[in-house]
Design a protein around this motif. Structure first.
Motif, short mmCIF file in Angstrom:
data_model
loop_
_atom_site.label_atom_id
_atom_site.label_comp_id
_atom_site.label_asym_id
_atom_site.label_seq_id
_atom_site.Cartn_x
_atom_site.Cartn_y
_atom_site.Cartn_z
N ASP A 1 0.85 -1.19 0.00
CA ASP A 1 0.00 0.00 0.00
C ASP A 1 0.88 1.24 0.00
N PRO A 2 0.76 2.10 -1.04
CA PRO A 2 1.59 3.30 -1.09
C PRO A 2 1.45 4.18 0.16
N ARG A 3 0.28 4.15 0.82
CA ARG A 3 0.07 4.98 2.00
C ARG A 3 0.89 4.48 3.18
N LYS A 4 1.24 3.19 3.15
CA LYS A 4 1.99 2.62 4.27
C LYS A 4 3.47 2.45 3.94
N ALA A 5 3.83 2.72 2.70
CA ALA A 5 5.21 2.49 2.28
C ALA A 5 6.14 3.51 2.91
N LYS A 6 7.28 3.06 3.34
CA LYS A 6 8.32 3.94 3.87
C LYS A 6 9.34 4.14 2.76
N GLY A 7 9.22 5.27 2.09
CA GLY A 7 10.09 5.53 0.95
C GLY A 7 9.48 4.97 -0.32
N LEU A 8 10.31 4.32 -1.15
CA LEU A 8 9.88 3.82 -2.44
C LEU A 8 8.91 2.64 -2.27
N VAL A 9 7.82 2.68 -3.02
CA VAL A 9 6.84 1.58 -2.97
C VAL A 9 7.48 0.31 -3.53
N LYS A 10 7.26 -0.81 -2.85
CA LYS A 10 7.80 -2.07 -3.31
C LYS A 10 7.03 -2.56 -4.53
N ARG A 11 7.75 -3.02 -5.54
CA ARG A 11 7.14 -3.51 -6.77
C ARG A 11 7.76 -4.84 -7.16
N GLU A 12 6.94 -5.68 -7.84
CA GLU A 12 7.40 -6.97 -8.33
C GLU A 12 6.79 -7.27 -9.69
N ILE A 13 7.52 -8.04 -10.51
CA ILE A 13 6.95 -8.54 -11.77
C ILE A 13 6.08 -9.74 -11.41
N ILE A 14 4.77 -9.61 -11.60
CA ILE A 14 3.86 -10.67 -11.19
C ILE A 14 3.51 -11.62 -12.33
N ARG A 15 3.77 -11.21 -13.57
CA ARG A 15 3.34 -12.02 -14.71
C ARG A 15 4.08 -11.58 -15.96
N VAL A 16 4.47 -12.54 -16.78
CA VAL A 16 5.00 -12.26 -18.12
C VAL A 16 4.05 -12.93 -19.10
N ILE A 17 3.44 -12.13 -19.95
CA ILE A 17 2.41 -12.64 -20.87
C ILE A 17 3.00 -12.75 -22.28
N THR A 18 2.86 -13.93 -22.86
CA THR A 18 3.30 -14.19 -24.23
C THR A 18 2.14 -14.83 -24.98
N PRO A 19 2.23 -14.91 -26.30
CA PRO A 19 1.10 -15.50 -27.06
C PRO A 19 0.71 -16.90 -26.61
N GLY A 20 1.67 -17.68 -26.11
CA GLY A 20 1.38 -19.05 -25.73
C GLY A 20 1.04 -19.24 -24.26
N THR A 21 1.04 -18.16 -23.45
CA THR A 21 0.75 -18.29 -22.02
C THR A 21 -0.46 -17.45 -21.61
N ILE A 22 -1.31 -17.14 -22.55
CA ILE A 22 -2.47 -16.28 -22.28
C ILE A 22 -3.52 -17.04 -21.46
N LEU A 23 -4.06 -16.37 -20.47
CA LEU A 23 -5.17 -16.90 -19.67
C LEU A 23 -6.40 -16.03 -19.78
N GLU A 24 -6.22 -14.77 -20.14
CA GLU A 24 -7.30 -13.79 -20.14
C GLU A 24 -8.35 -14.12 -21.18
N PRO A 25 -9.63 -14.23 -20.80
CA PRO A 25 -10.70 -14.58 -21.76
C PRO A 25 -10.79 -13.60 -22.93
N SER A 26 -10.51 -12.32 -22.68
CA SER A 26 -10.64 -11.32 -23.73
C SER A 26 -9.61 -11.51 -24.83
N MET A 27 -8.55 -12.29 -24.56
CA MET A 27 -7.48 -12.47 -25.53
C MET A 27 -7.52 -13.85 -26.19
N LEU A 28 -8.49 -14.67 -25.82
CA LEU A 28 -8.56 -16.03 -26.35
C LEU A 28 -9.82 -16.22 -27.19
N GLU A 29 -9.69 -17.02 -28.24
CA GLU A 29 -10.86 -17.40 -29.03
C GLU A 29 -11.51 -18.60 -28.35
#
Length: 893
Positions: A93-121
């Motif tokens: 939560d940015p409101r609770k962060a002391k200094g820089l907000v912590k960030r992480e890469i949560i997902r790498v999306i490629t044509p063969g790893t799609i899960l999102e319904p809007s991107m799939l036939e």
């Protein structure tokens, strides 16, 4: 050197971590891109490109961003453009962060790893392929992350089998080792990822497979005996880890398959028969899958495509499907009840895929509950079924332990929850006591604030007094300027406005603290409960997927029965005699489009006297349609469908080869004729006695004699060596002579009715040969100028009447041959003639050599071992004979 900010330092660290992926960096309400990524995003997404602070070299850094709530709209465009996309989120939560907000890469999306319904036939699988070569074999694995389907096989490295499998499954993305650059190229619609060779190492692959599936199960599937396939599978699992998918419980099994167990349909055949995409615009419209797809569920649509990709060879498996279709055709009430029960059942496979990977929404879980609760009704309907396949499906669809999952979701998740987890209102009242208490406190707090507003108005006499709230100051009391004199002394001034002032009181701030704390805790607790319920559902992924697969198969069988009943299809009889026999066969797609105007035809092919059909007749008369409808009927039969005919007896074929139509591939530097010969070479080298070969106008891309020589030699090769079944549509009428020489060749033609100058194409296949093509008539129908048509008729009459053609604009006369002067009469003896007589000879009338050269050539031909020649040797011999005859003719002139 300029100093960059801590935020940009964090960004560049994340960018290095995600490698070649575009990084969407969460900053508040936006995903930002910087540097080259920003330039790409601005171009692909058509958004504004700006800049911010300077980098270490003092250059302004390009910047482009999108609203975080619009990610679903923008992400498909980036992936469709061929980019990997890494999502970097704020994980505190940015409101609770002391200094820089912590960030992480949560997902790498490629044509063969799609899960999102809007991107799939919905109706198509989305495969991630992996390919590796190992000791003369190619290991191929195909994973649909969205459904958990995981296939693997091994192929010979030679013979083009890999390209056939890739054309069949059309993966969205393909993994190969860096050392195997030439293993596969960037194909149409397929992103190629080159990974380190270590990702394909056998030892690591076996360890990853055992860790994910369990060593005992991997042994049971037989993967240890297929090292190339195991290496391909291991690389896929490694790649999924790099894609940051949190869980993969729905990927529960690797299915080894052998292409030899199914009919082979290569890319050329799929294209020419328009199985999945039409030739005109490459869309689904007008294709076989479009014709058949009356499924009621997305899983059924995907299953139908798989059946068409892999038609069966086993008589037993085909008959089992046909039995089920026959029962459903004969029982309209059973068919209708099942269609109704299947309708609206949702997409079990993809919902459980998202559930397992931790991306399923509250609405997904409600859809999962609905699908599970629909199973008992389907099972009850199938109680009346008698065919083996339907009984087996009934057993596979028993609800079993999934009833507990549906019950949990029903008790925990609200009937109409929001899509986003953080919106609140997900969990049903009465499920969790702590959440109920927090909600009660929130309701009391909101009621307390409303009561306070009324009390303060009464106490102060300020009728316009208002208690409000905003994210910056929290709760406040607002008073207009005209009433400031009546403000009690205990009010604490907080903010001055143009039209008044805002105040707070200790009592109000205390209640605010309680309300906001309850609101925050309530949202957090709802999220925790939802994730817990989702985890419980994911634990049953394997059982859910088994039911989803069975639902898809049932949907296809019901659909095939509905199509058969509507189209008056007939159940094909299977035979092992190599026969393909049909009465009143139709092209299903054209028949529907023509609304009753289609002309049915019989088909007779066998392994003996009717092995090769030479099909002659005019353009537009229906030769190509006739060939295609034979192929489509066989494919339908081998997926377990009824076929469009009055009667059908079919011997399953191992491959269908087609050479129909012509096109140039200029980008590859290949002409129509080169493509034709390349495809022909593949057919002749791969076909077997159990194959069906459909050839249309082979040899038309070169000179008349070259083309005829090739066509003649190809026909002999198919008859004598391949010994498969073939239909050869041609305008080389000379080929019809083969019916008198080769015992398995028969002539058929497209019937034509002539009335004066009018030609009527009857579109009926009849025995016998024709010696006319009616090309001038077709040219007239196409709108060729009348003067050109009239001149063509005049030239044709002159050729057929052995006349001399007078050029239109003067010039020397050139003597032409007699009727069908290009025809090679291979088996005709030269006629004796008187001295000086210009009679018919080996090359037809007007072309007989006068010095006996033709006689000598004829003797050589009589002694020639035709069956012992390769196609190339035959072509060379014919070319030599032609050259010698022309030299004789030139010598005379």
């Amino acid at each position: 050197m300029a100093k960059i900010s801590p935020l940009m330092d964090q960004y560049f660290g994340m960018k290095e971590e995600c490698g070649d992926a575009l990084l969407l960096f969460r900053m508040g309400d936006f995903y930002e891109t910087f540097g080259p990524d920003a330039e790409i995003a601005a171009r692909v997404l058509n958004i504004t490109l700006t800049s911010r602070q300077k980098d270490k070299e003092g250059n302004r850094i390009p910047l482009a961003g999108i609203p975080h709530h619009a990610l679903d709209a923008y992400l498909p465009k980036l992936v469709a453009a061929g980019y990997k996309v890494a999502i970097c989120e704020q994980v505190e939560d940015p409101r609770k962060a002391k200094g820089l907000v912590k960030r992480e890469i949560i997902r790498v999306i490629t044509p063969g790893t799609i899960l999102e319904p809007s991107m799939l036939e919905e109706g198509s699988n989305n495969y991630l392929a992996s390919i590796v070569e190992d000791d003369g074999k190619i290991g191929l694995s195909l994973l649909d992350v969205s459904t958990g389907e995981f296939l693997a096989t091994e192929l010979l490295a030679t013979g083009g089998k890999l390209s056939t499998e890739l054309a069949k499954f059309r993966p969205a993305e393909c993994l190969i080792p860096r050392s195997a650059e030439s293993l596969v190229g960037d194909g149409e619609g397929m992103m190629v990822q080159r990974l380190d060779d270590a990702d394909f190492a056998l030892v690591g692959a076996r360890a990853r497979l055992a860790d994910h599936f369990g060593g005992e199960r991997v042994e049971r599937w037989g993967l240890p005996a297929h090292p190339a396939a195991a290496r391909a599978c291991g690389a896929v699992l490694t790649y999924l880890q790099s894609a940051r998918l949190p869980a993969l419980d729905h990927i529960a099994e690797v299915r080894l398959y052998s292409p030899e167990d199914f009919m082979v349909l290569d890319e050329t055949t799929l294209r020419n028969l328009e199985i999945f995409r039409n030739i005109r615009d490459r869309s689904k419209r007008g294709t076989l899958v479009d014709f058949l797809d009356e499924t009621t569920t997305p899983g059924g649509s995907r299953t139908l495509r798989k059946w068409l990709q892999m038609p069966l060879l086993s008589h037993e498996d085909i008959e089992r499907r046909l039995d089920a279709v026959e029962e459903l055709v004969g029982d309209p009430l059973l068919r209708a009840d099942l269609r109704e029960a299947l309708r609206g059942g949702g997409d079990l496979e993809r919902v459980v895929g998202r559930t397992s990977c931790g991306t399923a929404s509250p609405k997904d879980l409600r859809a999962l509950k609905g699908s599970i609760e629909g199973l008992p009704r389907i099972v009850a309907i199938l109680t009346a079924a008698r065919s083996e396949e339907l009984v087996r499906l009934r057993e596979r669809l028993e609800i079993g332990p999934l009833g507990e999952v549906a019950d949990l979701i029903g008790r925990a998740i609200a009937d109409d929850p929001p899509s986003a987890i953080r919106e609140g209102g997900i969990i049903r009242d009465g499920y969790d006591p702590e959440l109920d208490g927090l909600r009660s406190l929130l309701r009391e707090g909101r009621g307390w604030i409303a009561r306070m507003e009324r009390q303060e108005r009464d106490r102060t006499g300020i009728k316009s007094l208002r208690v409000g709230y905003n994210n910056v100051f929290g709760y406040y009391i607002e008073v207009t300027k005209a009433n400031l004199s009546a403000v009690p002394p205990e009010y604490i001034r907080k903010q001055t406005l143009a039209g008044g002032e805002r105040f707070i009181t200790p009592e109000l701030k205390e209640m605010e603290s309680r309300v906001l704390s309850a609101q925050e805790r309530s949202a957090s607790l709802e999220e925790e409960i939802f994730i817990s319920v989702r985890r419980e559902a994911a634990a049953k992924s394997r059982e859910i997927l088994e039911r989803g697969e069975a639902l898809g198969e049932l949907d296809v069988l019901v659909t095939l029965a509905a199509v058969a009943a509507d189209g008056e299809f007939v159940r094909p009889q299977l035979n092992d005699r190599g026969e393909i026999s049909m009465r009143a066969s139709r092209h299903p797609i054209l028949e529907r489009a023509m609304r009753g105007g289609f002309v049915a035809n019989d088909v007779d092919l066998d392994g003996r006297s009717n092995r090769v059909i030479i099909l002659t007749g005019p353009n537009m008369a229906g030769k190509s349609t006739y060939m295609r409808q034979i192929a489509l009927a066989i494919i339908l039969a081998q997926i377990g469908s009824f076929v469009p005919a009055a009667f059908a007896s079919i011997s399953p074929v191992d491959r269908i080869f087609t050479r129909v139509g012509a096109y140039d591939d200029l980008s590859a530097g290949q002409s129509t004729f080169m493509i034709e010969m390349t495809e022909l070479a593949k057919i002749l080298s791969s076909a077997t006695s159990k194959s069906l070969i459909l050839l249309d106008e082979i040899g038309r891309g070169t000179s008349t004699f070259d083309g005829l020589a090739i066509a003649w030699s190809v026909t002999e090769h198919i008859h004598n060596r391949v010994r498969g079944k073939a239909v050869f549509a041609t305008h080389y009428h000379q080929l019809t002579q083969l019916a008198g020489v080769l015992p398995g060749v028969k002539n058929y033609n497209m019937a034509v009715k002539e009335e004066g100058e009018t030609v009527l194409f009857l579109r009926t296949v009849v025995p016998g040969a024709t010696d006319r093509s009616y090309g001038i008539h077709v040219a007239k129908l196409a709108g060729v100028p009348e003067a050109v048509v009239a001149r063509a008729k005049e030239i044709l009459r002159e050729i057929e009447g052995e006349a001399v053609i007078e050029p239109l604009a003067g010039g020397p006369r050139r003597r032409r041959g007699g009727p069908k002067y290009t025809q090679l009469i291979f088996f005709q003896e030269p006629k004796p003639r008187a001295e000086g007589e210009d009679g018919p000879g080996f090359m037809g009338e007007g072309h007989a050599p006068t010095d006996g050269g033709g006689v000598e050539i004829l003797k050589e031909m009589r002694d020639l071992d035709v069956n012992g020649l390769t196609p190339l040797e035959a072509i060379n011999k014919l070319s030599e004979y032609q050259r010698r005859l022309l030299e004789d003719s030139d010598g005379e002139n």
